[in-house]
Design a protein around this motif. Sequence first.
Motif, PDB file in Angstrom:
ATOM      1  N   GLN A  35       0.824  -1.211   0.000  1.00 17.17           N
ATOM      2  CA  GLN A  35       0.000   0.000   0.000  1.00 17.17           C
ATOM      3  C   GLN A  35       0.857   1.259   0.000  1.00 17.17           C
ATOM      4  O   GLN A  35       0.562   2.231  -0.708  1.00 17.17           O
ATOM      5  N   ASN A  36       1.957   1.248   0.788  1.00 16.52           N
ATOM      6  CA  ASN A  36       2.850   2.420   0.821  1.00 16.52           C
ATOM      7  C   ASN A  36       3.521   2.631  -0.527  1.00 16.52           C
ATOM      8  O   ASN A  36       3.708   3.775  -0.961  1.00 16.52           O
ATOM      9  N   ARG A  39       1.066   4.259  -2.734  1.00 20.02           N
ATOM     10  CA  ARG A  39       0.894   5.661  -2.364  1.00 20.02           C
ATOM     11  C   ARG A  39       2.082   6.505  -2.813  1.00 20.02           C
ATOM     12  O   ARG A  39       1.903   7.616  -3.328  1.00 20.02           O
TER      13      ARG A  39
END
Length: 282
Positions: A35-36, A39
């Motif tokens: 997820q990071n 992002r």
Amino acid sequence: MQRMEAAWESRWEHVTQEVLHLGSRIQGLEDTKDQNEDRVLALEQQVSAHSKYFTLLRRDLDDVDNRGRRNNLRIRGFPEPQGPSEDIPALLRTLFNPLLQRPLEAPLLFDRAHRALRAKGAPSSAPRDIICRLHYYVDKERILMASRKTDLQDRMGNSLQVFPDLSWSTLQARRALRPLTQILQERQIRYRWGYPFSLTTVIDGESFFVSSPEDIPPLTSALGVTPLSIPDWFAIPSMIQNTGQVRPQRSRWQTPVKRRKPPQRPSDSPLSQLPTTPSSCG
């Protein structure tokens, strides 16, 4: 043996639970990492888009600034008088009218004319430039073209130079392209500046147009020189480029606190010190 087996089974069950717990935590960390990464990738794309928009905005702003200076001229070399003031329009008429082949006292309309907006230096320092705005764009162009064909001098014999008045960003961009313009001057290749900021030249019948650092490699390849490392003069402001220092911040100004007088007791009041007399208007 049964007791040992029971003990080992309990221990293995405990270890198995810990391994399963660690596995779930690792799986959660891997999901968070993915997820990071997504992002960060989205932020990089957004920052890249903002950088492009910022570059386009600076180009447009610089273009607007230069178009607002189209009727301006900058004269360098005029010595400053010792007195408190000088008649700059009359001084410029005596300089520009001969260039335009007019009488010295011929009218020449200026919207404004003044010295560069900075403090006056020492008598031994270079004089401040004179910046003027002519009312008619045609007069400005005629003066600029005539000044390129004539060695200008004032009445005292000081050499003068006349330049178009350009914005600070355009001057910084031209300074960044100085290594390229020096090569063109050494090879006696003519070039010209355009609006908005650009450099145009012709080499072996092929035209080259430079408005960003991406346009430089084809020109250097045509010149047969090694690629020049020229930063993007619009994307990164020159005032913060290659500087790792942080400007000190001024302490915020605060209104001084007024001292409050302590409240007076009735016995300390000046009126209480006056003698008590019967009122005369009773």
